[in-house]
Each structure stands twice: as C-alpha cells, then as structure tokens.
Design a protein around this motif. Structure first.
Motif, PDB file in Angstrom:
ATOM      1  N   ILE A   1      -1.553  38.861 -18.081  1.00  0.00           N
ATOM      2  CA  ILE A   1      -2.547  39.320 -17.106  1.00  0.00           C
ATOM      3  C   ILE A   1      -2.225  40.731 -16.657  1.00  0.00           C
ATOM      4  O   ILE A   1      -3.098  41.594 -16.565  1.00  0.00           O
ATOM      5  N   PHE A   2      -0.936  40.977 -16.372  1.00  0.00           N
ATOM      6  CA  PHE A   2      -0.529  42.306 -15.935  1.00  0.00           C
ATOM      7  C   PHE A   2      -0.842  43.358 -16.999  1.00  0.00           C
ATOM      8  O   PHE A   2      -1.437  44.398 -16.712  1.00  0.00           O
ATOM      9  N   LEU A   3      -0.461  43.079 -18.248  1.00  0.00           N
ATOM     10  CA  LEU A   3      -0.667  44.056 -19.319  1.00  0.00           C
ATOM     11  C   LEU A   3      -2.142  44.299 -19.608  1.00  0.00           C
ATOM     12  O   LEU A   3      -2.561  45.445 -19.806  1.00  0.00           O
ATOM     13  N   SER A   4      -2.947  43.243 -19.619  1.00  0.00           N
ATOM     14  CA  SER A   4      -4.372  43.436 -19.881  1.00  0.00           C
ATOM     15  C   SER A   4      -5.055  44.179 -18.739  1.00  0.00           C
ATOM     16  O   SER A   4      -5.918  45.027 -18.970  1.00  0.00           O
ATOM     17  N   SER A   5      -4.664  43.906 -17.500  1.00  0.00           N
ATOM     18  CA  SER A   5      -5.217  44.637 -16.354  1.00  0.00           C
ATOM     19  C   SER A   5      -4.791  46.096 -16.400  1.00  0.00           C
ATOM     20  O   SER A   5      -5.608  46.999 -16.171  1.00  0.00           O
ATOM     21  N   LEU A   6      -3.536  46.333 -16.706  1.00  0.00           N
ATOM     22  CA  LEU A   6      -3.030  47.698 -16.800  1.00  0.00           C
ATOM     23  C   LEU A   6      -3.768  48.477 -17.888  1.00  0.00           C
ATOM     24  O   LEU A   6      -4.279  49.584 -17.646  1.00  0.00           O
ATOM     25  N   PHE A   7      -3.874  47.897 -19.073  1.00  0.00           N
ATOM     26  CA  PHE A   7      -4.533  48.564 -20.193  1.00  0.00           C
ATOM     27  C   PHE A   7      -6.012  48.817 -19.905  1.00  0.00           C
ATOM     28  O   PHE A   7      -6.519  49.924 -20.076  1.00  0.00           O
ATOM     29  N   GLY A   8      -6.721  47.798 -19.467  1.00  0.00           N
ATOM     30  CA  GLY A   8      -8.158  47.921 -19.224  1.00  0.00           C
ATOM     31  C   GLY A   8      -8.498  48.923 -18.139  1.00  0.00           C
ATOM     32  O   GLY A   8      -9.404  49.756 -18.294  1.00  0.00           O
ATOM     33  N   ASN A   9      -7.769  48.873 -17.031  1.00  0.00           N
ATOM     34  CA  ASN A   9      -8.066  49.780 -15.920  1.00  0.00           C
ATOM     35  C   ASN A   9      -7.654  51.216 -16.231  1.00  0.00           C
ATOM     36  O   ASN A   9      -8.360  52.161 -15.861  1.00  0.00           O
ATOM     37  N   LEU A  10      -6.522  51.394 -16.912  1.00  0.00           N
ATOM     38  CA  LEU A  10      -6.125  52.749 -17.317  1.00  0.00           C
ATOM     39  C   LEU A  10      -7.114  53.334 -18.316  1.00  0.00           C
ATOM     40  O   LEU A  10      -7.466  54.519 -18.241  1.00  0.00           O
ATOM     41  N   LEU A  11      -7.575  52.507 -19.239  1.00  0.00           N
ATOM     42  CA  LEU A  11      -8.557  52.959 -20.220  1.00  0.00           C
ATOM     43  C   LEU A  11      -9.858  53.372 -19.531  1.00  0.00           C
ATOM     44  O   LEU A  11     -10.438  54.417 -19.850  1.00  0.00           O
ATOM     45  N   THR A  12     -10.310  52.573 -18.580  1.00  0.00           N
ATOM     46  CA  THR A  12     -11.525  52.901 -17.830  1.00  0.00           C
ATOM     47  C   THR A  12     -11.369  54.234 -17.101  1.00  0.00           C
ATOM     48  O   THR A  12     -12.247  55.105 -17.186  1.00  0.00           O
ATOM     49  N   CYS A  13     -10.267  54.406 -16.396  1.00  0.00           N
ATOM     50  CA  CYS A  13     -10.026  55.658 -15.666  1.00  0.00           C
ATOM     51  C   CYS A  13      -9.954  56.841 -16.626  1.00  0.00           C
ATOM     52  O   CYS A  13     -10.522  57.907 -16.355  1.00  0.00           O
ATOM     53  N   PHE A  14      -9.273  56.659 -17.742  1.00  0.00           N
ATOM     54  CA  PHE A  14      -9.100  57.744 -18.704  1.00  0.00           C
ATOM     55  C   PHE A  14     -10.440  58.192 -19.282  1.00  0.00           C
ATOM     56  O   PHE A  14     -10.734  59.387 -19.341  1.00  0.00           O
ATOM     57  N   VAL A  15     -11.268  57.247 -19.704  1.00  0.00           N
ATOM     58  CA  VAL A  15     -12.560  57.586 -20.318  1.00  0.00           C
ATOM     59  C   VAL A  15     -13.455  58.301 -19.310  1.00  0.00           C
ATOM     60  O   VAL A  15     -14.082  59.312 -19.634  1.00  0.00           O
ATOM     61  N   ILE A  16     -13.513  57.799 -18.093  1.00  0.00           N
ATOM     62  CA  ILE A  16     -14.362  58.432 -17.076  1.00  0.00           C
ATOM     63  C   ILE A  16     -13.847  59.819 -16.729  1.00  0.00           C
ATOM     64  O   ILE A  16     -14.618  60.756 -16.527  1.00  0.00           O
ATOM     65  N   TYR A  17     -12.532  59.983 -16.689  1.00  0.00           N
ATOM     66  CA  TYR A  17     -11.950  61.277 -16.344  1.00  0.00           C
ATOM     67  C   TYR A  17     -12.164  62.313 -17.446  1.00  0.00           C
ATOM     68  O   TYR A  17     -12.505  63.464 -17.183  1.00  0.00           O
ATOM     69  N   VAL A  18     -11.992  61.917 -18.698  1.00  0.00           N
ATOM     70  CA  VAL A  18     -12.024  62.854 -19.817  1.00  0.00           C
ATOM     71  C   VAL A  18     -13.438  63.226 -20.241  1.00  0.00           C
ATOM     72  O   VAL A  18     -13.732  64.395 -20.504  1.00  0.00           O
TER      73      VAL A  18
END
Length: 141
Positions: free
Chosen positions: A4-21
């Motif tokens: 759960i921790f890893l999937s939340s970390l990956f998914g939320n970081l990916l979301t932030c990264f795509v929106i930021y870039v």
C-alpha cells in the motif's frame, strides 16, 4: 502494508510529476489534483511512521489534524456536486459563510502539521536548535 505504501508513493509522485512537468496540465482542476496527491503523500508517510512505531504520537496527531481540516472541505465539495444550483442559491448568505469557514479550516492544515511536528518530535527540536545555533554563529562572525 508495504505494498500500500509503495503504490501510494508511486501513484501520487507520478501524478505530481506529470502535472508539474507538462504545461498543458496547468489547470485549476489539475492544481487541485496536485494538492490532493501531495496531501496523500503526507498521509502516506504519516502512515509509515505509525506502522514502524517510532514516532506514533506525531504521526497520529498529524493524521487527525489532516482529517479534521480536510474532511469538512471535501464534504462541502460533495454537497456542491449533489445539490442543484437553485438549492445552493436559496441557501444564500449561510452557504457563503459555510464555504468560507470550510476553506479557512482546510488551510489550517498547512499550519498545524509543522507546528505539531516541531512540538512532538524531540529529534526535530534538537536539529532545529543545532541549525539555529549554527546560523546565529555565522551571522555574528
């Protein structure tokens, strides 16, 4: 729990990264999603701290403050989606006051988390004191 921790970390970081870039993702709705993903990251790390039982009090306090601040905001957003425009207009001034209070309450989370962390974490207080002393010593020389 690790999954759960890893999937939340990956998914939320990916979301932030795509929106930021991606500049085409810079819309009000996507900024809101970015904010939610960042808040979920904070909650994810609070959950990790709780699980490892190192600093259970600050993690629990931050989690409770997060829900206390953001749950009313999200409940009002849900009401906006569920009620039609005529019902909202009929509520008039009471609705505006409720909406302003809930918005203010959601921003309190940004203030509470650092305060709670600095109050409850002895390691953070020691580090802050060390940084403060180094900074004061540099400016005095």
């Amino acid at each position: 729990m690790l999954c759960i921790f890893l999937s939340s970390l990956f998914g939320n970081l990916l979301t932030c990264f795509v929106i930021y870039v991606d500049k085409s993702m810079h819309t009000v709705t996507n900024y809101y999603l970015f904010n939610l993903a960042a808040a979920d990251l904070i909650l994810t790390f609070a959950m990790l701290i709780e699980v490892y039982d190192r600093v259970i009090n600050p993690g629990m306090a931050m989690t409770v403050s997060f829900y206390g601040c953001w749950l009313p905001f999200n409940a009002v957003r849900l009401l906006i989606c569920l009620l039609d425009t005529k019902q909202l207009v009929n509520l008039g001034k009471r609705w505006r006051l409720l909406f302003q209070a809930v918005n203010f309450n959601s921003w309190i989370s940004s203030v509470l988390n650092p305060v709670l962390f600095s109050i409850m974490s002895t390691k953070f207080r020691k580090s802050l004191k060390n940084v403060w002393n180094i900074k004061i010593k540099r400016t005095r020389k």
